[in-house]
Every structure is written in C-alpha cells, then in structure tokens.
Design a protein around this motif. Structure first.
Motif, PDB file in Angstrom:
ATOM      1  N   THR A  81       4.661  70.227 -38.832  1.00 29.39           N
ATOM      2  CA  THR A  81       5.455  69.492 -39.973  1.00 29.39           C
ATOM      3  C   THR A  81       4.919  67.692 -38.951  1.00 29.39           C
ATOM      4  OG1 THR A  81       5.877  71.474 -41.055  1.00 29.39           O
ATOM      5  CG2 THR A  81       6.964  68.950 -41.347  1.00 29.39           C
ATOM      6  N   LYS A  82       5.613  68.484 -38.196  1.00 32.21           N
ATOM      7  CA  LYS A  82       5.997  67.050 -37.167  1.00 32.21           C
ATOM      8  C   LYS A  82       5.165  66.058 -36.604  1.00 32.21           C
ATOM      9  CE  LYS A  82       9.939  69.444 -34.674  1.00 32.21           C
ATOM     10  NZ  LYS A  82      11.029  69.976 -33.321  1.00 32.21           N
ATOM     11  N   ASN A  83       3.973  66.876 -36.374  1.00 30.01           N
ATOM     12  CA  ASN A  83       3.025  66.544 -36.392  1.00 30.01           C
ATOM     13  C   ASN A  83       2.055  65.664 -38.006  1.00 30.01           C
ATOM     14  OD1 ASN A  83       2.412  67.230 -33.756  1.00 30.01           O
ATOM     15  ND2 ASN A  83       1.236  69.118 -34.345  1.00 30.01           N
ATOM     16  N   GLU A  84       1.901  66.206 -38.790  1.00 29.08           N
ATOM     17  CA  GLU A  84       2.423  65.236 -39.994  1.00 29.08           C
ATOM     18  C   GLU A  84       2.816  64.294 -40.106  1.00 29.08           C
ATOM     19  OE1 GLU A  84       2.043  67.656 -42.852  1.00 29.08           O
ATOM     20  OE2 GLU A  84       0.519  69.143 -42.224  1.00 29.08           O
ATOM     21  N   VAL A  85       4.323  64.443 -40.309  1.00 23.79           N
ATOM     22  CA  VAL A  85       5.320  63.596 -39.826  1.00 23.79           C
ATOM     23  C   VAL A  85       4.777  62.577 -38.994  1.00 23.79           C
ATOM     24  CG1 VAL A  85       7.983  62.971 -39.440  1.00 23.79           C
ATOM     25  CG2 VAL A  85       7.173  64.689 -40.727  1.00 23.79           C
ATOM     26  N   SER A  86       4.906  62.062 -38.430  1.00 22.82           N
ATOM     27  CA  SER A  86       4.452  61.600 -36.763  1.00 22.82           C
ATOM     28  C   SER A  86       3.271  60.849 -37.370  1.00 22.82           C
ATOM     29  CB  SER A  86       4.306  62.076 -34.760  1.00 22.82           C
ATOM     30  OG  SER A  86       3.042  63.160 -35.158  1.00 22.82           O
ATOM     31  N   THR A  87       2.336  61.881 -37.555  1.00 17.93           N
ATOM     32  CA  THR A  87       1.324  60.717 -37.856  1.00 17.93           C
ATOM     33  C   THR A  87       0.826  60.024 -39.281  1.00 17.93           C
ATOM     34  OG1 THR A  87       0.193  62.509 -39.238  1.00 17.93           O
ATOM     35  CG2 THR A  87      -0.590  62.002 -37.910  1.00 17.93           C
ATOM     36  N   LYS A  88       2.710  60.556 -40.794  1.00 15.51           N
ATOM     37  CA  LYS A  88       2.263  59.156 -41.573  1.00 15.51           C
ATOM     38  C   LYS A  88       3.341  58.184 -40.701  1.00 15.51           C
ATOM     39  CE  LYS A  88       1.765  63.536 -45.098  1.00 15.51           C
ATOM     40  NZ  LYS A  88       3.198  63.920 -46.081  1.00 15.51           N
ATOM     41  N   SER A  89       4.132  58.593 -40.363  1.00 15.44           N
ATOM     42  CA  SER A  89       5.081  57.645 -39.741  1.00 15.44           C
ATOM     43  C   SER A  89       4.262  55.885 -39.148  1.00 15.44           C
ATOM     44  CB  SER A  89       5.916  57.935 -39.395  1.00 15.44           C
ATOM     45  OG  SER A  89       5.647  58.283 -37.825  1.00 15.44           O
ATOM     46  N   LYS A  90       3.461  56.341 -38.232  1.00 10.76           N
ATOM     47  CA  LYS A  90       2.666  55.530 -37.392  1.00 10.76           C
ATOM     48  C   LYS A  90       1.674  55.457 -38.597  1.00 10.76           C
ATOM     49  CE  LYS A  90       2.285  57.797 -32.854  1.00 10.76           C
ATOM     50  NZ  LYS A  90       1.605  59.133 -32.459  1.00 10.76           N
TER      51      LYS A  90
END
Length: 145
Positions: free
Chosen positions: A42-51
């Motif tokens: 989830t953290k990886n998905e959130v960071s890529t979505k925010s980027k």
C-alpha cells in the motif's frame, strides 16, 4: 443491605449487569505476515500514485505557462520623451493592455513601433511611438512591484 443499594442508586452508582457472551464463533487470524505485506504494498502504491499526480500537475502548469502570453516591459519614446510600461499581449491578440494606460495598444515589432489608440474604430485617434526595448517577463515583474 437494601439500604446500601438504595443509597447507591440514588447517587447514580447502580451495579452494572454483565453481558452474556456472544454466540458467534471467534476465529483467530494470524495478522503478522499479511498485515506487513499489505502495508508495504500500500505504501508503494501510494508513493507511486502521489509521484504520478505531482508530475501530472507540474506538467499541466508548465504547458499553461508556455501557452499563455506573459507580460513584457516596453520602453518607448516620442519627441524625446522616454516611457516604460508593462505590456500584456492578451490571449490570441484579444485584450492587449498597457498596465498604466487607458489607451488601446497595438504593438508592431517588425517596424519597432507601438501604436496607442483612444478609439480602435477610429485610426485617426492613434499615436505612433518608437519602440526602444522589449524586455522580458522578469523585468516586467520587477518594474510592476
């Protein structure tokens, strides 16, 4: 003892009843492994979505900044009198403005001329000024503030 319970009920401290245990079977779930895997993904998905969102927003701002005209600082003269004004060319040529004048400007960079007209319908109301310098956006901002 009945006096004691009456006193307690008058003071608002009544004995509480115990709840009966629920009849639903409780299942134990081992949350140690799946929870950490979920949070990491989830953290990886959130960071890529925010980027991606950040880069998309910056891209849109960059395109808008390139597409729309920016103000420039014009230096012009007539009869030995030199003036500086912030000029905005408007969107697609409509809404051209000199920020410190009520006249309607028409810039002719090929001839190094600036025409200031009191009435656009009447060409006799226009005065021609010689364009000395056409400074950029940063100069316009600096002179405006």
């Amino acid at each position: 003892m009945s006096n004691n319970t009456k006193k307690q009920s008058l003071l608002g401290k009544t004995p509480q009843k115990r709840k009966a245990p629920s009849k639903k079977p409780q299942t134990r779930v081992n949350t140690a492994q799946p929870a950490t895997a979920k949070t990491a993904s989830t953290k990886n998905e959130v960071s890529t979505k925010s980027k991606k969102g950040l880069f998309l927003t910056l891209g849109i701002i960059f395109i808008v900044a390139l597409a729309f005209p920016k103000p420039t600082l014009l230096t012009y003269k007539k009869l030995g009198m030199v003036s500086e004004s912030v000029y905005w060319s408007g969107i697609f040529g409509y809404g051209t403005t000199l920020f410190d004048s009520h006249l309607h400007p028409q810039l002719d960079e090929k001839r190094n001329a600036l025409y200031l007209c009191a009435d656009l319908a009447n060409p006799q109301s226009c005065q021609k000024y010689q364009l000395m310098k056409n400074n950029g956006f940063i100069s316009a901002i600096a002179s405006y503030f």
